[in-house]
Design a protein around this motif. Structure first.
Motif, PDB file in Angstrom:
ATOM      1  N   GLY A 120      -2.125  -7.601   3.898  1.00  0.00           N
ATOM      2  CA  GLY A 120      -1.442  -8.442   4.868  1.00  0.00           C
ATOM      3  C   GLY A 120      -1.829  -8.206   6.308  1.00  0.00           C
ATOM      4  O   GLY A 120      -1.428  -8.972   7.182  1.00  0.00           O
ATOM      5  N   LEU A 121      -2.618  -7.159   6.584  1.00  0.00           N
ATOM      6  CA  LEU A 121      -3.018  -6.878   7.966  1.00  0.00           C
ATOM      7  C   LEU A 121      -4.384  -7.487   8.235  1.00  0.00           C
ATOM      8  O   LEU A 121      -5.305  -7.365   7.423  1.00  0.00           O
ATOM      9  N   SER A 122      -4.520  -8.123   9.375  1.00  0.00           N
ATOM     10  CA  SER A 122      -5.787  -8.728   9.758  1.00  0.00           C
ATOM     11  C   SER A 122      -6.469  -7.859  10.809  1.00  0.00           C
ATOM     12  O   SER A 122      -5.906  -6.894  11.301  1.00  0.00           O
ATOM     13  N   GLY A 123      -7.683  -8.228  11.142  1.00  0.00           N
ATOM     14  CA  GLY A 123      -8.413  -7.521  12.186  1.00  0.00           C
ATOM     15  C   GLY A 123      -9.559  -6.687  11.641  1.00  0.00           C
ATOM     16  O   GLY A 123      -9.602  -6.326  10.465  1.00  0.00           O
ATOM     17  N   GLU A 124     -10.492  -6.397  12.546  1.00  0.00           N
ATOM     18  CA  GLU A 124     -11.715  -5.687  12.176  1.00  0.00           C
ATOM     19  C   GLU A 124     -11.422  -4.280  11.677  1.00  0.00           C
ATOM     20  O   GLU A 124     -11.993  -3.830  10.684  1.00  0.00           O
ATOM     21  N   TRP A 125     -10.520  -3.561  12.361  1.00  0.00           N
ATOM     22  CA  TRP A 125     -10.259  -2.184  11.951  1.00  0.00           C
ATOM     23  C   TRP A 125      -9.644  -2.136  10.560  1.00  0.00           C
ATOM     24  O   TRP A 125     -10.071  -1.338   9.716  1.00  0.00           O
ATOM     25  N   LEU A 155      -2.180   2.330   0.336  1.00  0.00           N
ATOM     26  CA  LEU A 155      -3.032   1.767  -0.717  1.00  0.00           C
ATOM     27  C   LEU A 155      -2.297   0.624  -1.416  1.00  0.00           C
ATOM     28  O   LEU A 155      -1.957   0.679  -2.593  1.00  0.00           O
ATOM     29  N   GLY A 156      -2.098  -0.433  -0.686  1.00  0.00           N
ATOM     30  CA  GLY A 156      -1.318  -1.585  -1.086  1.00  0.00           C
ATOM     31  C   GLY A 156      -0.628  -2.092   0.171  1.00  0.00           C
ATOM     32  O   GLY A 156      -1.118  -1.888   1.289  1.00  0.00           O
ATOM     33  N   LEU A 174      -3.075   6.197  -7.685  1.00  0.00           N
ATOM     34  CA  LEU A 174      -2.370   5.873  -6.443  1.00  0.00           C
ATOM     35  C   LEU A 174      -2.613   4.445  -5.975  1.00  0.00           C
ATOM     36  O   LEU A 174      -1.907   3.951  -5.097  1.00  0.00           O
ATOM     37  N   TRP A 175      -3.614   3.809  -6.531  1.00  0.00           N
ATOM     38  CA  TRP A 175      -4.009   2.486  -6.050  1.00  0.00           C
ATOM     39  C   TRP A 175      -2.956   1.465  -6.477  1.00  0.00           C
ATOM     40  O   TRP A 175      -2.782   1.183  -7.648  1.00  0.00           O
ATOM     41  N   ARG A 176      -2.271   0.848  -5.505  1.00  0.00           N
ATOM     42  CA  ARG A 176      -1.225  -0.138  -5.808  1.00  0.00           C
ATOM     43  C   ARG A 176      -1.686  -1.566  -5.557  1.00  0.00           C
ATOM     44  O   ARG A 176      -1.005  -2.513  -5.932  1.00  0.00           O
ATOM     45  N   GLY A 177      -2.810  -1.750  -4.927  1.00  0.00           N
ATOM     46  CA  GLY A 177      -3.288  -3.081  -4.586  1.00  0.00           C
ATOM     47  C   GLY A 177      -4.226  -3.016  -3.401  1.00  0.00           C
ATOM     48  O   GLY A 177      -4.781  -1.965  -3.084  1.00  0.00           O
ATOM     49  N   GLU A 178      -4.402  -4.129  -2.739  1.00  0.00           N
ATOM     50  CA  GLU A 178      -5.303  -4.196  -1.592  1.00  0.00           C
ATOM     51  C   GLU A 178      -4.801  -3.285  -0.480  1.00  0.00           C
ATOM     52  O   GLU A 178      -3.665  -3.434  -0.002  1.00  0.00           O
ATOM     53  N   ILE A 221     -11.154  -0.289   7.108  1.00  0.00           N
ATOM     54  CA  ILE A 221     -10.432   0.669   6.278  1.00  0.00           C
ATOM     55  C   ILE A 221     -10.382   0.182   4.831  1.00  0.00           C
ATOM     56  O   ILE A 221     -10.604   0.945   3.890  1.00  0.00           O
ATOM     57  N   ARG A 222     -10.110  -1.107   4.646  1.00  0.00           N
ATOM     58  CA  ARG A 222     -10.068  -1.653   3.286  1.00  0.00           C
ATOM     59  C   ARG A 222     -11.409  -1.499   2.596  1.00  0.00           C
ATOM     60  O   ARG A 222     -11.485  -1.092   1.429  1.00  0.00           O
ATOM     61  N   ALA A 223     -12.481  -1.842   3.294  1.00  0.00           N
ATOM     62  CA  ALA A 223     -13.807  -1.753   2.693  1.00  0.00           C
ATOM     63  C   ALA A 223     -14.142  -0.312   2.314  1.00  0.00           C
ATOM     64  O   ALA A 223     -14.706  -0.044   1.254  1.00  0.00           O
ATOM     65  N   SER A 224     -13.786   0.631   3.189  1.00  0.00           N
ATOM     66  CA  SER A 224     -14.036   2.037   2.895  1.00  0.00           C
ATOM     67  C   SER A 224     -13.256   2.479   1.665  1.00  0.00           C
ATOM     68  O   SER A 224     -13.781   3.201   0.809  1.00  0.00           O
ATOM     69  N   CYS A 225     -12.010   2.043   1.570  1.00  0.00           N
ATOM     70  CA  CYS A 225     -11.194   2.404   0.398  1.00  0.00           C
ATOM     71  C   CYS A 225     -11.802   1.857  -0.879  1.00  0.00           C
ATOM     72  O   CYS A 225     -11.845   2.542  -1.910  1.00  0.00           O
ATOM     73  N   HIS A 226     -12.270   0.625  -0.849  1.00  0.00           N
ATOM     74  CA  HIS A 226     -12.873   0.043  -2.047  1.00  0.00           C
ATOM     75  C   HIS A 226     -14.144   0.792  -2.444  1.00  0.00           C
ATOM     76  O   HIS A 226     -14.394   1.030  -3.623  1.00  0.00           O
ATOM     77  N   ARG A 227     -14.938   1.165  -1.431  1.00  0.00           N
ATOM     78  CA  ARG A 227     -16.170   1.896  -1.727  1.00  0.00           C
ATOM     79  C   ARG A 227     -15.837   3.243  -2.383  1.00  0.00           C
ATOM     80  O   ARG A 227     -16.450   3.652  -3.369  1.00  0.00           O
ATOM     81  N   ARG A 228     -14.858   3.923  -1.838  1.00  0.00           N
ATOM     82  CA  ARG A 228     -14.473   5.233  -2.362  1.00  0.00           C
ATOM     83  C   ARG A 228     -13.842   5.098  -3.746  1.00  0.00           C
ATOM     84  O   ARG A 228     -14.042   5.943  -4.618  1.00  0.00           O
TER      85      ARG A 228
END
Length: 541
Positions: free
Chosen positions: A147-152, A10-11, A139-143, A156-163
């Protein structure tokens, strides 16, 4: 006594041993590590790892490179366990893939999920729920996966933001029921800046302002949100927000958390805002007004809701007004700079409206140039309008095919499939059957036919709850596969389901691509008597 090993997602990705950060390697190696950590104690197929690193377009050297990454990660895990022989994690090779054997409690993302599930449990009292949610948000430290690119990684990032948004709203509701509006007023405004179109978040903030005796500020806040929705979406506030506004006007607020259906539903599964904007590249750390510890976000719900959990964050309009989202990316229209045809403009406008209608859950006004999309009264409901928009997208893809514009056809059908997936996730019985014929036509253009009666196949395509047909069809269409010789959909599904140690999928994310390719190859050999051994030989160039 050995030191504790912690995995942080989570960051920026971190592996810490006894509080000491270790070198997690290159971005590619971090994707492999993150995939194993997210799926802790679950086998991840080698092909799935390849897809997550190279976005379904791996180089010829993908496997040797991946083996090298795995070897270095094993060394990292040995290094993490070295101080005193403490808590260990190890990678195991099993028949179904690679498994990271690690206690999920050592992973911030999994603690996040566990704690938010506790906060969503209505069997617990509000004090316990608020504490669990606050700990999760701490627990949220940032995005996530920064720094990781790609669809997967984007998914995961979008799911974390939704949650995270769900957890914030549930925490605020619990605080309001406990009579602590000041805590909500102190914490929530920072989050509304990150999620400016998340109406459930605005609802709890307006309720908190009113409960604290700041009614004028609550009314002003509603006005700001109403103008923002009109400017960015061309839409009015939803019923929940309007209900809160009316109670503030009357000076008689309802019991906390009782503003409307979305706010009353504090059980597992995502709260669906009408438009929760994509978060900025770097998220602010949660400043919690109550004591915090460790935390999690709502675990991915099972069943039908699972397919919508990671796609309920609507895109923030870009500089030109065109939505862009890492979660549900629009297919790229291969538009020539001089191409100003009305059909292209109509499809572009329809695709924008379709994506927003599905993700935001609101019927947008008919746009100029969208003559084929019928206007609907609110009584018809947003889902009915979105079904019509999905049909329009499938029809547009078919028209592009007939014009020989393969790239435009593929991009448009991908958008149609994503909208179809969203709609059947919301209400499979209502939205699946009317879209099945359009899906079947799209499959036909891809070189997929069937040997069972058409009514039976349409029934199966319209039933994502009890059959794997929608999930497998979505993967075929999203991958853009077009077969040189027709394959039978029912035979492919049968081959897939009868593969040893493979479960019948109900969501596209659960479809194993390697198994699906093998199922297609087997049908081609049986039906056409071919001896082809490579799946790519079956595809049109």
């Amino acid at each position: 006594m050995g030191g504790r090993v912690d995995f942080r997602l989570l960051g920026e990705i971190e592996v810490r041993s006894a509080g000491r950060p270790l070198d997690v390697g290159t971005p590619q190696q971090q994707v492999v590590l993150a995939a194993l950590v997210v799926g802790a104690r679950k086998p991840i197929a080698l092909e799935a790892l390849v897809d997550r690193v190279w976005d379904h377009d791996p180089p010829a050297s993908a496997r040797p490179v991946l083996y090298a990454h795995l070897s270095r990660i094993r060394g990292l895990l040995r290094q993490a366990a070295a101080p005193g022989g403490g808590t260990t994690a190890r990678i195991e090779r099993r028949h179904a893939g690679y498994v990271l054997d690690v206690d999920p409690e050592l992973v911030d993302l999994h603690r996040f999920r566990r704690l938010v599930e506790q906060g969503a449990d209505r069997q617990r009292d509000d004090e316990a729920r608020a504490a669990a949610l606050a700990e999760a948000l701490g627990l949220w430290r940032g995005e996530p996966l920064a720094g990781l690119s790609g669809e997967w990684a984007a998914q995961i990032r979008a799911s974390c933001h939704r949650r995270r948004l769900d957890a914030v709203v549930w925490w605020a509701q619990a605080e309001l029921r406990l009579g602590r509006p000041t805590a909500v007023i102190s914490a929530v405004p920072d989050l509304t800046a990150e999620y400016p179109l998340a109406e459930p978040l605005e609802c709890v903030l307006i309720q908190a302002l009113h409960a604290a005796g700041r009614g004028a500020e609550a009314l002003d806040r509603y006005g700001v949100v109403r103008r923002r929705l009109a400017e960015e979406l061309g839409a009015d506030p939803g019923e929940e927000l309007r209900t809160v506004y009316r109670t503030v006007l009357r000076g008689d607020p309802p019991p906390p958390g009782e503003a409307g259906a979305a706010l009353r539903t504090a059980g597992p599964g995502p709260l669906r805002s009408r438009a929760a904007a994509s978060p900025p590249a770097v998220a602010h750390r949660w400043a919690d007004p109550v004591p915090v510890g460790g935390g999690a976000s709502v675990g991915a719900p099972s069943g039908v809701g699972a397919r919508t959990a990671a796609r309920t964050t609507a895109p923030r309009p870009g500089p030109t007004g065109t939505p862009s989202s890492p979660e549900v990316p629009l297919g790229h229209l291969a538009a020539d700079a001089t191409d100003t045809s009305s059909s292209r403009q109509r499809v572009r406008t329809t695709r924008r409206r379709a994506l927003l209608a599905a993700l935001v859950g609101v019927t947008l006004p008919a746009a100029a140039g969208s003559a084929h999309v019928p206007r609907r009264d609110e009584s018809d409901g947003p889902q009915a309008a979105s079904v019509e928009l999905a049909r329009e997208l499938f029809a547009a893809a078919e028209a592009f095919d007939q014009e020989g514009r393969a790239r435009d056809a593929r991009a448009t059908v991908m958008d149609a499939v994503r909208l179809w997936d969203e709609l059947v996730g919301l209400d499979p019985d209502r939205n699946g059957p009317p879209l099945a014929p359009a899906v079947l036509r799209a499959l036909g253009r891809a070189g997929v036919d069937f040997s069972v009666p058409r009514p039976a196949l349409l029934s199966w395509l319209g039933d994502p709850v009890h059959t794997p047909y929608p999930a497998i069809s979505q993967v075929i269409l999203l991958r853009g596969w077009r077969f040189t010789a027709p394959v039978l959909l029912d035979a492919v599904v049968w081959n897939y389901e009868h593969t040893p140690e493979v479960t019948s999928p109900r969501d596209a994310a659960d479809v194993r691509t390697d198994v699906l390719k093998a199922a297609v190859l087997e049908n081609t050999r049986t039906r056409h008597g071919t001896q082809m051994m490579e799946f790519d030989q079956l595809l049109r160039p």
